[in-house]
Design an enzyme around this catalytic site. Sequence first.
Site, PDB file in Angstrom:
ATOM      1  N   ASP A 278       0.865  -1.173   0.000  1.00 38.99           N
ATOM      2  CA  ASP A 278       0.000   0.000   0.000  1.00 38.99           C
ATOM      3  C   ASP A 278       0.908   1.231   0.000  1.00 38.99           C
ATOM      4  OD1 ASP A 278      -2.222   1.646   0.040  1.00 38.99           O
ATOM      5  OD2 ASP A 278      -3.262   0.455   1.541  1.00 38.99           O
ATOM      6  N   TRP A 279       0.299   2.387  -0.135  1.00 38.37           N
ATOM      7  CA  TRP A 279       1.037   3.633  -0.334  1.00 38.37           C
ATOM      8  C   TRP A 279       2.069   3.833   0.781  1.00 38.37           C
ATOM      9  CZ3 TRP A 279      -0.569   7.678  -3.967  1.00 38.37           C
ATOM     10  CH2 TRP A 279       0.181   8.850  -3.868  1.00 38.37           C
TER      11      TRP A 279
END
Length: 727
Positions: A278-279
Amino acid sequence: MKHIIILLLGIITSSSIFAQQSYETKADSIIRLMSLDEKIGQLNQITGFQMATGPITDSGDKRKLIKEGKIGSMLNVCGEYATRSMQELAMQSRLHIPLLFGLDVIHGYRTVFPIPLAMASSFDTEAIWQSCRVSARESVVSGIHWTFSPMLDVARDPRWGRVMEGPGEDTYWACEMGKAMINGYQQPFDDGLQLMACAKHFAAYGAAIGGRDYNTVDISMQTLHNVYLPPFKVAAENGVASFMCSFNEINGVPSSGNAYLYDLLYKQWGYKGLVVSDWASIWEMVVHGYSKDREMAAMQAIQAGVTIDMESNVYSDQLKKLVETGKVSEATLNEAVRKVLVQKYQLGLFDDPYRYCNSQKEADEILTDSHRKTAYEMACKSIILLKNNSLLPVKIPQKVAVIGPLANFQRAMDGNWTVATETDVAVTLLEALKNKFPQTEITFIEGCSISGNDRSGFPAAIKSAKESDLVILALGENWGMSGEARSRGDIHIPGVQEELACEIYKVNKKCITLLMGGRPLIFNQIAEKAPAILYTWFLGTEAGNAMVDVITGKYNPSARVPMSFPKHIGQIPVYYNYKNTGRPAVDKEGNYSSRYIDIDNKPQYPFGYGLSYTTFEYGQPDISIEEKFISVDIPIYNSGLMDGHELIQIYTRKWWGESTRPVKELKAVENVFLKKGEKRTIQLKIPFDRLAYYGQSGWEKADGDYTIMIGRNAEDIIFRKNIKVNF
């Protein structure tokens, strides 16, 4: 015929395996030509120039990096022109390896569908599949190769803002909805274009403590395996192209470096696809206190099995040194690169890097009438009738008062996570009413804002309500109050909206209340006093048309609650499939049971709850135990005055065993459409392996004593039968 189908499936599976092996061979031939920098580049994903869905990391000159082959994929680049421009830069790199373009197409690209939690309330896998087909088509003709959807996080705490993206509180339904979404996204189109789906967030993100986004998770192995992991296993079995890490830790180890998770995924489940962080979640392992520094974070993530680093530059900064010093083997790096290249081959990007960049298709296939029709149908199927004192459906009278801050708020119709949509497209409630009933005198007054304590608009709203034949209230939370980083400690309807509603009820009993939101909200006064309540979530492009057609009975509401609605903040988390204690709750003062002394334990609206404009009667079911499954035959009769849908729900309870089990678990559903007066017998099957559970010693077979329950919802059980399962 059965043998022919099995033969065809065998041929298809063999062809898929052969194609996979062929792509891997081709990928290996490219890997042999790549420099170390170019290999690492394939694992580096950065955001584009158009938007950001997280904190941006300084990547330097992105265009220069693309031309040097140091970026393998990008997110937040959308549209034929933008993706073609970036792809042209990639074609200037030494090996001409094309870019992958990913985007959070969560509930629609340009044509917006109901938020996923609303789609979950439809309990209609065919409608969900169709919705994802439209989302996929609009994405691929706009240069997008990859959606970061579906979110398969089971969630039991409505304070968590991201419940809007997911399937709700039930594991079985999360599995079924996930299958429908993955197959809808990924089935290739006739012209060969196809979209990669992404099962996220792996794993247990929905168990964030306190419902606070990005918070830690602390659960038992049994809860992890029985509640949170099954949808991801189903995703792997259905060939999802990618997984995404969750932000949280499990058992003290962040998911971005959790070898236990990826051993399950790759070794036990046999998964062949890729995993994207994820980011910035890889470097955040340093903040967690798990990794000493960015170098250690990169090593832990790549060795655990995380393929692509999204927007943190940890791989691009650290992997070269790690490989050169032998801390990470080049074989490990090559395996990750191979997964990325195989996906690019499967998408046909090596044959034609611009095959998804077609301006004519983009112009012709966005927001079409057929796409809007699909969005309308999904919206209708997502509206839950919570209460009806014989007011609905209504024939629109001569004078209608439309009151509330959400009645004509176009942006709010779409809800959150609409990164590529056009904000001036959605149809509001007021617009739809005026379009459909041009002869009706319609007065619109907001009455109050969504939040805040200003009551100055009350008198005008009350006056309008008094003078009208019908009142339609449109209340709820704002679109930006749910979604990522949108956790709320207080999930009551905000501001003074509920107070306004109660004043309106005093002066006009013909009042329909529409409640909009991205989560289950608390609205006890409305629940008690409103004559009729429809929960409409955020419905997307065709929101207003769907609301009006449900109000007037053109569509008979069929949705059910996918996530329990609490009565009180203090109940949270409240969910139907809880476990018994040694002292189960008893609603009686002065006893020593698991209860509160000031509030009750039961939700306002339980899982599976939802009303209809017609009535259904159940006959005596026939339950039999076959060789590999439990068979349940249920006679059902539409005894009302309208055609409609009934959601047949079968729950089970295992009474004792190697580990305790919940008081009930959904094991089968069937959304049945019956014309008025129609009778039918519906057969549902529960395979024995659906009863298996993870206990103290791992996975346990389902032998034992059970109760089979048929319910209108998780609380309203209308039939029970005790059985014994032996196999």
